[in-house]
Design a protein around this motif. Structure first.
Motif, mmCIF file in Angstrom:
data_model
loop_
_atom_site.group_PDB
_atom_site.id
_atom_site.type_symbol
_atom_site.label_atom_id
_atom_site.label_comp_id
_atom_site.label_asym_id
_atom_site.label_seq_id
_atom_site.Cartn_x
_atom_site.Cartn_y
_atom_site.Cartn_z
ATOM 1 N N HIS A 262 5.303 4.091 -4.550
ATOM 2 C CA HIS A 262 5.535 2.840 -3.526
ATOM 3 C C HIS A 262 6.525 2.835 -2.392
ATOM 4 O O HIS A 262 6.142 2.155 -1.495
ATOM 5 N N GLY A 446 -4.121 -6.632 -5.736
ATOM 6 C CA GLY A 446 -3.732 -6.317 -7.328
ATOM 7 C C GLY A 446 -4.356 -4.867 -7.522
ATOM 8 O O GLY A 446 -5.178 -4.122 -6.590
ATOM 9 N N CYS A 447 -4.468 -4.628 -8.696
ATOM 10 C CA CYS A 447 -4.796 -2.824 -9.161
ATOM 11 C C CYS A 447 -6.262 -2.746 -9.172
ATOM 12 O O CYS A 447 -7.070 -3.595 -9.419
ATOM 13 N N GLY A 476 -2.311 -3.516 -1.433
ATOM 14 C CA GLY A 476 -2.406 -2.893 -2.718
ATOM 15 C C GLY A 476 -3.618 -2.198 -3.139
ATOM 16 O O GLY A 476 -4.474 -1.665 -1.878
ATOM 17 N N CYS A 477 -3.792 -1.763 -4.083
ATOM 18 C CA CYS A 477 -4.914 -0.964 -4.492
ATOM 19 C C CYS A 477 -6.433 -1.712 -4.331
ATOM 20 O O CYS A 477 -7.453 -1.219 -4.328
#
Ligand code: MSK
Length: 662
Positions: A262, A446-447, A476-477
């Protein structure tokens, strides 16, 4: 792909590598997710392990009010406590990232981290302005020292409110004050989260859940926002940049280095070192044609946004990238690093290197990162990768799939693209929403998650939402998932967006999905929403905007913290997967109905992606109706100011600055 293999990822490249691994009995998170069924009690939030009279399993056929632990704690109390602890964990993790960035800025300002310099002085001044720090006529490093010091103080603030809260619209701030959730310092709110949730402390679900919002706000408008701002100050505020994504980014004839995690401090140095002629010559002396740096998860987003470094993928691609057999070194910093990488790397020639004292993994080589010796450490890591190149074996699944990406949409650039340097504003976007050309805005974040066909829910929702004229801002993802599917290009708008959104994207030459950065950069969405409220014509606070947040494949406590700070800021948020609070109807009611009444936001869990889509459009249409905006009808727009294209923006700048001869 062979028919008998169940689809584990929605990415074709990922599935090829998974299939190759299965044929050789190499286990990945996909296999472990199949074997490891979630605990049916813990999954619903009904397990209390806060003391040693338990753990208590609050299950049974009785009414919710009658189910109690040994101490008499109700089901709602237990479920709420568990949520507070998740929010605190996530806030601590992203918050510490912000703290590390602030300390790096201080070291740079003090001349102690000589390999870095302040790249965006204008942003430094903007942040100094938020903090009431004088900057006119002062040396840049003096301003930076004051900014860093004041931001660091905010983490440990014992009384009052965190500094950046005042960047939110006035009405949003008033709601926080009214309900007592304006946070003091991040550290204090995290400590209080642990205190409140210990045995014998707060047992009132409403009060507990209020604190989940408070600690999360300290992260969203504190720790994470500090991270975004300081990263821009140090490494530059992103502007659009071309890159590539997916597992095919690795090069067979070059030394491949992957940076995963990160925080961008080491990654920024690696970007410099891999293009150092001396290092390239060294790589050539070992038989490679060059050095190829690739990113993974959110460190990838950081260096893609600023340098166009390619991304190999998100959470579920980390093991798969090693299984390509092409990685000389995988170096990790913090967060979302699977410990499995250590053993997996031993099956290949890959050297696995940890760098943070906060994220040690048994079996890994540890080279501790220190910003005071940043370049020296980056050189040591790259040299280790080059030395490992001759050890590469033919073993591995060499996929070639990769897609072009346009990333780099900071909130500053989004403002600029709507009017140029001198007339930048959110007016055109607000007008397009008011006229129904853009139906609303979704933050897709989010992931990615091995318990669903990984990345598949992001892809489904992204395509359906843009078809419905919804502009997507992603982080993010989720950005990585969209990038690895070829969705982050302007062509995506031409081929898939609804007529209104397509026109807007064509006018400014942008993709319909704007990649805003890493998961800490969700704070850019808060800034955009605040700017839209200030611009007028929509809601005068963040709440009530035709806007929704979605994290369809979330897995991390950090996602819970993000969901909570968006809900508290006034955004309805929908998470995919089973609800971690579903054991308690009371907690579910508070997080949906009570939060919506008080803050105009909510945190809802819905496993069915089609229902997520329907709920999202419903939230948006209801917000439009409440704001008395034109009813959304595809292809039928009201009149509004036309967004300026690039040529029009240049004309304005030319007129304003004729001496530059633009
Ligand atoms: S990396 S927190 S898997 S978004 Fe930010 Fe991705 Fe989720 Fe980690």
């Amino acid at each position: 792909m062979s028919k008998k293999i169940k689809i584990k990822s929605a990415s074709e490249a990922a599935n090829k590598v998974i299939e190759w691994g299965e044929s050789r009995n190499i286990e990945t998170c996909f296999d472990r997710a199949e074997k490891m069924k979630p605990c049916p009690i813990g999954e619903t939030g009904a397990c209390c392990k806060m003391c040693h009279m338990g753990p208590c399993r609050l299950v049974g056929k009785n009414a919710e009010e009658e189910v109690r632990g040994v101490c008499g704690a109700s089901l709602a109390t237990v479920v709420a406590r568990n949520l507070v602890r998740m929010a605190a964990g996530g806030s601590a993790c992203h918050g510490d990232h912000g703290r590390d960035m602030a300390f790096t800025l201080l070291a740079v300002a003090n001349g102690e981290a000589k390999d870095y310099r302040i790249k965006d002085v204008r942003k430094l001044y903007r942040v100094a302005g938020y903090l009431d720090i004088e900057f006119e006529g002062r040396p840049v490093n003096d301003v930076a020292r004051d900014v860093a010091t004041k931001l660091i103080e905010d983490f440990g603030r014992q009384r009052g409110e965190m500094n950046f809260l005042k960047r939110a619209p006035q009405k949003t701030q008033e709601r926080w004050k009214k309900w007592g959730i304006a946070p003091r310092g991040l550290d204090r709110e995290i400590a209080e989260s642990l205190d409140r949730t210990t045995m014998g402390m707060d047992a009132d679900p409403e009060s507990l859940l209020n604190h989940a919002l408070k600690v999360s706000l300290a992260n969203g408008w504190g720790g994470s926002m500090i991270s975004t701002d300081v990263t821009d100050i140090l490494f530059g505020t992103p502007t659009p940049v071309k890159a590539e994504a997916s597992l095919g980014i690795f090069k067979e004839d070059e030394v491949n280095v992957v940076i995963h995690g990160h925080e961008p401090m080491l990654a920024e140095m690696l970007v410099e070192v891999v293009s150092d002629p001396e290092m390239i010559a060294y790589a050539k002396s070992k038989g490679a044609k060059g050095i190829n740096l690739g990113g993974m998860c959110c460190t990838a987003n950081e260096v893609m946004m600023r340098h166009g470094i390619p991304s190999a993928g998100g959470l579920t691609n980390q093991e798969l990238s090693i299984m390509t057999g092409l990685i000389e070194t995988m170096v990790v910093d913090v967060q979302c690093i699977m410990p499995a990488l250590s053993e997996l790397s031993k099956k290949f020639h890959t050297k696995f290197i940890t760098t943070s004292p906060k994220a040690r993994i048994p079996g890994a080589r540890h080279i501790e990162f220190d910003e005071h010796r940043a370049k020296e450490i980056a050189r040591e890591i790259v040299k280790a990768a080059i030395d490992n190149y001759p050890n590469r074996k033919s073993e591995g699944s060499h996929v070639t799939d990769k897609y072009p990406v346009v990333a780099g949409f900071s909130h500053e650039y989004i403002e600029y693209m709507q009017g140029g340097k001198f007339r930048g504003s959110f007016r055109p976007l607000n007008d397009a929403i008011m006229a129904g050309r853009v139906r609303g805005v979704v933050g897709l974040a989010g992931c990615d998650n091995p318990r669903v066909p990984a990345t598949g829910l992001h892809k489904y929702l992204a395509t359906e939402l843009i078809k419905n004229d919804v502009l997507i801002v992603s982080t993010g993802c989720s950005s990585v998932a969209c990038g690895g599917a070829g969705y982050l290009t302007p062509e995506m708008a031409l081929e898939n967006a609804g007529p209104g959104l397509r026109e807007v994207c064509e006018a400014i030459g942008i993709p319909p999905i704007l990649h805003l950065g890493a998961c800490v950069d969700n704070t850019r969405i808060l800034t955009i929403a605040s700017a839209m409220a200030a611009e007028g014509g929509l809601s005068d606070e963040i709440g009530g905007m035709p806007a929704v947040g979605i994290a369809p494949e979330w897995m991390s406590e950090k996602a819970i913290a993000i969901g909570c700070y968006f809900a508290a800021s006034g955004v309805p948020v929908i998470f995919g997967g089973e609800s971690p609070v579903r054991a308690s109807k009371e907690v579910t009611r508070i997080m949906t109905e009570v939060w919506f009444e008080r803050f105009r936001g909510a945190l809802v869990f819905e496993p069915d992606p089609e229902k997520i889509l329907a709920m999202t459009l419903d939230y948006i249409d209801k917000a439009r109706a409440a704001l008395k905006l034109k009813k959304y009808e595809p292809g039928k727009f009201g009149t509004e100011k036309v967004l300026m294209d690039m040529a029009a923006r240049r004309e304005i700048e030319k007129a304003a600055r004729p001496h530059l001869g633009l």
